[in-house]
Design a protein around this motif. Structure first.
Motif, PDB file in Angstrom:
ATOM      1  N   GLU A  83       0.826  -1.210   0.000  1.00  0.00           N
ATOM      2  CA  GLU A  83       0.000   0.000   0.000  1.00  0.00           C
ATOM      3  C   GLU A  83       0.857   1.255   0.000  1.00  0.00           C
ATOM      4  OE1 GLU A  83      -3.887  -0.702   2.551  1.00  0.00           O
ATOM      5  OE2 GLU A  83      -2.180  -1.735   3.464  1.00  0.00           O
ATOM      6  N   ARG A  84       1.940   1.249   0.772  1.00  0.00           N
ATOM      7  CA  ARG A  84       2.834   2.415   0.776  1.00  0.00           C
ATOM      8  C   ARG A  84       3.482   2.591  -0.594  1.00  0.00           C
ATOM      9  NH1 ARG A  84       4.175   0.945   6.372  1.00  0.00           N
ATOM     10  NH2 ARG A  84       6.077  -0.147   5.739  1.00  0.00           N
ATOM     11  N   ALA A  85       3.915   1.491  -1.185  1.00  0.00           N
ATOM     12  CA  ALA A  85       4.558   1.557  -2.494  1.00  0.00           C
ATOM     13  C   ALA A  85       3.625   2.145  -3.547  1.00  0.00           C
ATOM     14  CB  ALA A  85       5.020   0.163  -2.919  1.00  0.00           C
ATOM     15  N   ALA A  86       2.340   1.805  -3.464  1.00  0.00           N
ATOM     16  CA  ALA A  86       1.385   2.308  -4.457  1.00  0.00           C
ATOM     17  C   ALA A  86       1.315   3.827  -4.423  1.00  0.00           C
ATOM     18  CB  ALA A  86       0.006   1.705  -4.202  1.00  0.00           C
ATOM     19  N   VAL A  87       1.361   4.424  -3.228  1.00  0.00           N
ATOM     20  CA  VAL A  87       1.319   5.880  -3.117  1.00  0.00           C
ATOM     21  C   VAL A  87       2.604   6.492  -3.662  1.00  0.00           C
ATOM     22  CG1 VAL A  87       1.176   7.826  -1.512  1.00  0.00           C
ATOM     23  CG2 VAL A  87      -0.269   5.813  -1.166  1.00  0.00           C
ATOM     24  N   LEU A  88       3.736   5.905  -3.318  1.00  0.00           N
ATOM     25  CA  LEU A  88       5.010   6.446  -3.781  1.00  0.00           C
ATOM     26  C   LEU A  88       5.112   6.396  -5.305  1.00  0.00           C
ATOM     27  CD1 LEU A  88       7.544   5.000  -1.174  1.00  0.00           C
ATOM     28  CD2 LEU A  88       6.217   7.105  -1.080  1.00  0.00           C
ATOM     29  N   LEU A  89       4.607   5.356  -5.909  1.00  0.00           N
ATOM     30  CA  LEU A  89       4.622   5.258  -7.371  1.00  0.00           C
ATOM     31  C   LEU A  89       3.740   6.327  -8.009  1.00  0.00           C
ATOM     32  CD1 LEU A  89       4.543   1.373  -7.771  1.00  0.00           C
ATOM     33  CD2 LEU A  89       6.461   2.908  -8.283  1.00  0.00           C
ATOM     34  N   LYS A  90       2.616   6.636  -7.364  1.00  0.00           N
ATOM     35  CA  LYS A  90       1.764   7.713  -7.867  1.00  0.00           C
ATOM     36  C   LYS A  90       2.492   9.056  -7.786  1.00  0.00           C
ATOM     37  CE  LYS A  90      -2.715   5.629  -6.697  1.00  0.00           C
ATOM     38  NZ  LYS A  90      -3.920   5.750  -5.818  1.00  0.00           N
ATOM     39  N   VAL A  91       3.229   9.260  -6.701  1.00  0.00           N
ATOM     40  CA  VAL A  91       3.990  10.510  -6.565  1.00  0.00           C
ATOM     41  C   VAL A  91       5.007  10.626  -7.700  1.00  0.00           C
ATOM     42  CG1 VAL A  91       5.599  11.819  -5.125  1.00  0.00           C
ATOM     43  CG2 VAL A  91       3.675  10.612  -4.069  1.00  0.00           C
ATOM     44  N   ALA A  92       5.692   9.534  -8.006  1.00  0.00           N
ATOM     45  CA  ALA A  92       6.673   9.557  -9.093  1.00  0.00           C
ATOM     46  C   ALA A  92       6.023   9.961 -10.411  1.00  0.00           C
ATOM     47  CB  ALA A  92       7.339   8.187  -9.221  1.00  0.00           C
TER      48      ALA A  92
END
Length: 510
Positions: A83-92
């Motif tokens: 779940e954390r990774a999904a947000v970070l990928l959206k930020v990228a």
């Protein structure tokens, strides 16, 4: 200096609407309770380009409370790595969609060339993607050989609330060397950008909200080191401080953070040397030296402000460096062809000149430059590309971080002498060696007292490869898996799993 390639104004007029920045606290954009604001004047164009809320103790405390509450609630710290990774990928993805908007404001506030700023902003997305990959791979250890009824685990858990304090020279890039890794670990954060370059951090805050980061997980407080940075470094509810800046301020943070024994990670100054042996590719080495000296106007902790050249090739090599230096394009940061822009403040420009004058007074000679640079139509915050020769190890030009487009040249006879000269400062951030002999490169790399050593290249970096300093260049590491590990506490869990009870310590007399 008429033979220098100087780029004057290309007709750019800063936007009439000045960027307005607010604090991000617990998911809301707010002004300062006092109503105070501060302005940033473009170092290149001499006009106001941003006006931001000036935070104080109230805003810093509120941001820390928000981060503490968010961490303790588990809304971020206890969700899955997926779940954390999904947000970070959206930020990228959002960074890449907003590159031009962020780049423009960073150029106006920092004075760096637009092509360089664009590369930094777009390249920062890679840190967010790499951190996302790390978020899904956190693991500790297990011990299953402790006996039939025992098992133990070593867990890695987010350290808690992290204060992130970033500098003005690479505001978006350095924030992206810290924040995504802290978030990937499950930490919550309070960020204070430099008062000279606040805008790109505010813009990133907008993207964090758009990506779905929960309120309070990342908070941004704008303002000055005193009082905002001071509160962030001393507050009892802050578990870690990650700071990039001067060695002087880093030492102060270490002192004040000691009262609560919070963890401190520091990326500080450097006086980095490139060592050039006679068997090196001298054209390649000269180009790398020029790049390392003038990149970001020399306002780079990783810049190569010293070269240590073998005496047999010193005259020839310096001539190559001087010739290339004359072709570096200084001028308007808004010109796509400009390679070197403005010095961050007039005061710092004057300080650079004092260092150069002191070097000459100590016996160094000018091979090039040595004074302020006039660019028609722009401000007076430019400095000439400068090369100092006949520099000895005891001079300030060999010891002090000048933080400008100034190169100091020293010479050596043997590998032993080169190593001694390279290590002969209080700093230990980076070093470089140029030779076609890999044995020479490896020997120097092993003996150099530096966190990074480049061989036959300079300033190549990747999210996978950790970065940090030795000696007074800092402590701890950033980026890569080692940098990621900085944001964890390690906890041992020892479990009795068998039915047999443990031997009793207290027994009744029969």
């Amino acid at each position: 200096m008429n033979d220098l390639s100087i780029r004057a104004s290309v007709g750019f007029e800063p936007a009439k609407e000045v960027f307005a920045g607010q604090h991000l606290i617990d998911g809301a954009w707010v002004d300062s309770a006092s109503g105070a604001t501060f302005e940033r004047v473009s170092p290149s164009h001499g006009v106001v380009v941003s006006r931001c809320a000036e935070g104080g103790e109230a805003e810093a405390n509120a941001a820390i409370v928000a981060a503490r509450t968010a961490f303790d609630s588990g809304v971020w710290s206890r969700i899955s790595g997926k779940e954390r990774a999904a947000v970070l990928l959206k930020v990228a993805d959002l960074i890449e969609a907003n590159v031009e908007r962020i780049t423009l404001q960073e150029v106006l506030e920092s004075g760096k060339p637009i092509a360089q700023a664009r590369g930094e902003v777009s390249g920062a997305a890679d840190h967010w993607r790499y951190a996302a990959s790390l978020a899904r791979g956190v693991h500790g250890d297990s011990h299953d050989t402790l006996g039939a009824d025992m098992v133990a685990m070593v867990l890695k858990q987010p350290i808690g609330v992290v204060s992130i304090i970033t500098p003005w020279n690479f505001p978006f890039w350095i924030l992206s060397q810290k924040l995504p890794y802290a978030l990937a670990a499950g930490c919550t954060c309070v960020v204070k950008p430099s008062e000279m370059t606040p805008a790109s951090t505010v813009m990133l805050g907008e993207l964090l909200i758009e990506a779905g980061l929960p309120a309070g997980v990342c908070n941004i407080v704008l303002g000055y080191g005193d009082p905002v940075g001071s509160v962030m470094s001393t507050h009892k509810d802050v578990d870690m401080v990650s700071f990039t800046g001067s060695t002087r301020v880093g030492k102060l943070i270490s002192k004040v953070a000691a009262d609560t024994l919070k963890k401190v990670a520091l990326e500080l100054g450097g006086k980095n040397a490139q060592v050039i042996f006679p068997d090196a590719d001298l054209d390649e080495a000269a180009d790398a030296v020029v790049f390392g000296t003038y990149f970001n106007v020399g306002q780079c902790c990783n810049g190569s402000s010293r070269i240590i050249v073998h005496k047999d090739i010193a005259e020839d090599f310096v001539a190559r460096v001087v010739a290339l230096s004359r072709d570096v394009r200084f001028g308007d940061p808004m010109d796509e062809a400009t390679q070197v822009g403005a010095i961050v403040t007039a005061a710092h420009n004057a300080q650079i000149h004092k260092h150069v004058q002191a070097a000459q007074a100590a016996g160094a000679k000018l091979a090039l430059g040595g004074g302020p640079l006039v660019v028609d139509g722009l401000s007076d915050q430019f400095y000439q590309p400068t090369v100092l020769i006949d520099v000895s190890a005891d001079m300030g030009a060999a010891q002090d971080e000048i933080f400008g487009p100034v190169l100091s040249v020293m010479t050596f006879d043997s590998l032993e002498e080169a190593v001694a000269l390279a290590n002969g400062t209080d700093y230990g951030l980076s070093a470089g060696v140029w030779s076609s002999n890999m044995h020479t490169c490896l020997e120097f790399s092993r003996r150099a007292e530096a966190g990074t050593v480049w061989t036959n290249t300079w300033m190549d970096g990747y999210p996978e490869v950790t970065f940090g300093g030795a000696k007074q260049s800092g402590q701890g590491r950033e980026i890569g898996r080692y940098g990621f590990e900085e944001f964890f506490e390690v906890k041992s869990v020892v479990m009795r799993v068998g039915e047999k009870s443990r031997a009793r310590w207290v027994t009744k007399e029969t």
